[in-house]
Design an enzyme around this catalytic site. Structure first.
Site, PDB file in Angstrom:
ATOM      1  N   TRP A 105       0.840  -1.212   0.000  1.00 15.28           N
ATOM      2  CA  TRP A 105       0.000   0.000   0.000  1.00 15.28           C
ATOM      3  C   TRP A 105       0.862   1.244   0.000  1.00 15.28           C
ATOM      4  O   TRP A 105       0.521   2.243  -0.638  1.00 15.28           O
ATOM      5  CB  TRP A 105      -0.981  -0.037   1.168  1.00 15.28           C
ATOM      6  N   ASP A 175      -1.224   6.782   6.124  1.00 16.65           N
ATOM      7  CA  ASP A 175      -2.368   5.926   5.809  1.00 16.65           C
ATOM      8  C   ASP A 175      -2.538   5.002   7.010  1.00 16.65           C
ATOM      9  O   ASP A 175      -1.676   4.165   7.290  1.00 16.65           O
ATOM     10  CB  ASP A 175      -2.042   5.124   4.537  1.00 16.65           C
ATOM     11  N   LYS A 199     -12.195  -1.639   7.763  1.00 13.10           N
ATOM     12  CA  LYS A 199     -11.539  -2.610   8.644  1.00 13.10           C
ATOM     13  C   LYS A 199     -12.133  -2.501  10.053  1.00 13.10           C
ATOM     14  O   LYS A 199     -12.906  -3.359  10.459  1.00 13.10           O
ATOM     15  CB  LYS A 199     -10.028  -2.415   8.634  1.00 13.10           C
TER      16      LYS A 199
HETATM   17  N1  PMP Z   1      -4.148   1.232   2.489  1.00 19.47           N
HETATM   18  C1  PMP Z   1      -4.155   0.147   3.294  1.00 19.47           C
HETATM   19  C2  PMP Z   1      -3.218   0.098   4.455  1.00 19.47           C
HETATM   20  C3  PMP Z   1      -5.030  -0.901   3.031  1.00 19.47           C
HETATM   21  O1  PMP Z   1      -5.024  -1.994   3.814  1.00 19.47           O
HETATM   22  C4  PMP Z   1      -5.904  -0.809   1.934  1.00 19.47           C
HETATM   23  C5  PMP Z   1      -6.913  -1.884   1.606  1.00 19.47           C
HETATM   24  N2  PMP Z   1      -6.746  -3.106   2.119  1.00 19.47           N
HETATM   25  C6  PMP Z   1      -5.839   0.314   1.121  1.00 19.47           C
HETATM   26  C7  PMP Z   1      -4.967   1.328   1.439  1.00 19.47           C
HETATM   27  C8  PMP Z   1      -6.733   0.479  -0.068  1.00 19.47           C
HETATM   28  O2  PMP Z   1      -8.007   0.773   0.370  1.00 19.47           O
HETATM   29  P1  PMP Z   1      -9.214   0.976  -0.638  1.00 19.47           P
HETATM   30  O3  PMP Z   1      -9.532  -0.365  -1.181  1.00 19.47           O
HETATM   31  O4  PMP Z   1     -10.287   1.547   0.252  1.00 19.47           O
HETATM   32  O5  PMP Z   1      -8.779   1.928  -1.678  1.00 19.47           O
END
Ligand code: PMP
Length: 363
Positions: A105, A175, A199
């Site tokens: 991520w 994030d 989450k």
């Molecule tokens: N950042 C993190 C730390 C994540 O775990 C996730 C999704 N698992 C995301 C970003 C992406 O999130 P989204 O699918 O809401 O764009």
């Protein structure tokens, strides 16, 4: 009705009390004769819902007055582009930003930024499959960097920053998707903190961004779409266009649930206790092993392996049949991963460990 123990990394288990409360209001929200899903976002009823959600979030987290709280769409991934588009448009910005790459991520956020600005990697744990958090004592932060970026909890690899990095005075952007509201957040240490809510907090498709006011552009920005400019939603109270009304409503209920449980410090204690049960077992098991350096372990996402892919698959299948679902590791790493978000009860982890012990004895 039989509810399973759901160890999904997200969308993930939500508190049963919240689901029941939503169900009870599904057809008729408090005498309005409509579901929240059917309600105009410009109605007085909906304004009260979003106002209360924001007020509760601010109280729960302790958000200082100098920060805006925005309810945005596009998930956490949308912020990967919004962060550089906004922060590198501020007066005096250099168009440079420094990223710490601790997993997929963080890497995706970096790659998105690199399409738009001069983004640089200043630390990485890619050399050991992101199984640790790099040393952050003396990072080579560029003197003219506009911000320093981290992914605070790495959902896929199961690592967390137990201490925030020294950004040498630059705004820290984090994030926090997979640890959002699982522990206190000291907002004053961040320039921008954002998390997808799917989450610990609510249904997918909503991201909550907490942004220091001086980091929000004053007006329109050349090259930045209106919807990605934080100013747009900051001025409109997150109601510039139709928001994710339902998700905001459910999050509001989760905020109240957390407050009733004693707040974020109580969540941390609950999460420490749960994770300890699983990590203690992994440390003594002859079959299962954790994959993360012990000092960097996440309380939220616990990856583990048997060392044999066929046995991993057999375990995931048997666990699922026994009511412990979504334990398969991320497709990029394999093995297993148990996500232990706020709404996972202690008893769920105890029963999982008992099941793992039986599986170990049988194999
Ligand atoms: N950042 C993190 C730390 C994540 O775990 C996730 C999704 N698992 C995301 C970003 C992406 O999130 P989204 O699918 O809401 O764009």
């Amino acid at each position: 009705m039989a509810r399973v123990y759901n160890f999904s990394a997200g969308p993930a288990v939500l508190p049963e009390e919240v689901l029941r409360a939503c169900a009870s209001e599904m057809l008729d929200y408090r005498g309005s004769g409509q579901s929240v899903m059917e309600m105009s976002h410009r109605s007085a009823e909906y304004q009260a819902i979003i106002d209360e959600a924001e007020a509760d979030f601010r109280a729960l987290v302790g958000v200082p007055e100098t920060y805006k709280v925005l309810f945005l769409q596009g998930g956490a991934s949308q912020q990967f582009a919004a962060v550089p588009l906004n922060l590198c448009a501020l007066p005096g910005a250099s168009g440079k930003a420094d990223y710490l790459i601790t997993g997929q991520w963080a890497k995706k956020a970096y790659q998105e930024a690199a399409r738009i600005i001069d983004a640089e990697t200043i630390a990485s744990s890619a050399d050991k499959t992101f199984s640790y958090i790099p040393t952050c004592a003396d990072l080579p932060v560029r003197a003219d960097a506009d911000y320093v970026y981290i992914c605070e909890n790495n959902t896929i690899y199961g690592t967390v920053y137990h201490e925030l990095p020294d950004t040498k005075g630059k705004p820290l952007v984090a994030d926090v998707s997979s640890l959002f509201l699982s522990q206190p957040h000291d907002i004053a240490r961040y320039g921008v903190l954002y998390g997808g809510v799917q989450k610990n907090v609510g249904p997918a498709g909503l991201v909550i961004s907490v942004i220091r006011e001086d980091l929000i552009p004053a007006g329109p920005v050349d090259g930045c779409p209106t919807m990605l400019n934080w100013r747009t939603q900051a001025d409109a109270g997150s109601l510039y266009n139709t928001p994710n009304c339902w998700a905001i409503y459910v999050c509001g209920k989760v905020f109240k649930w957390i407050m009733a449980k004693g707040g974020l410090e109580a969540m941390r204690e609950h999460n420490v206790a749960k994770a300890k049960i699983l990590y203690d077992f992994l440390d003594e098991s002859a079959l299962f092993a954790g994959t993360v350096r012990a000092c960097d372990r996440s309380l939220m996402n616990v990856p583990f392996v048997t060392g044999d892919q066929d046995l991993d698959a057999a375990f995931v299948k048997a666990a699922s049949a026994a009511g412990f679902v979504n334990l398969k590791g991320h497709r990029s790493v394999g093995g297993m991963r148990a996500s232990l978000y706020n709404a996972m009860p202690v008893e769920g982890v105890e029963k999982l460990v008992a099941f793992m012990k039986d599986f170990e004895a049988a194999h």
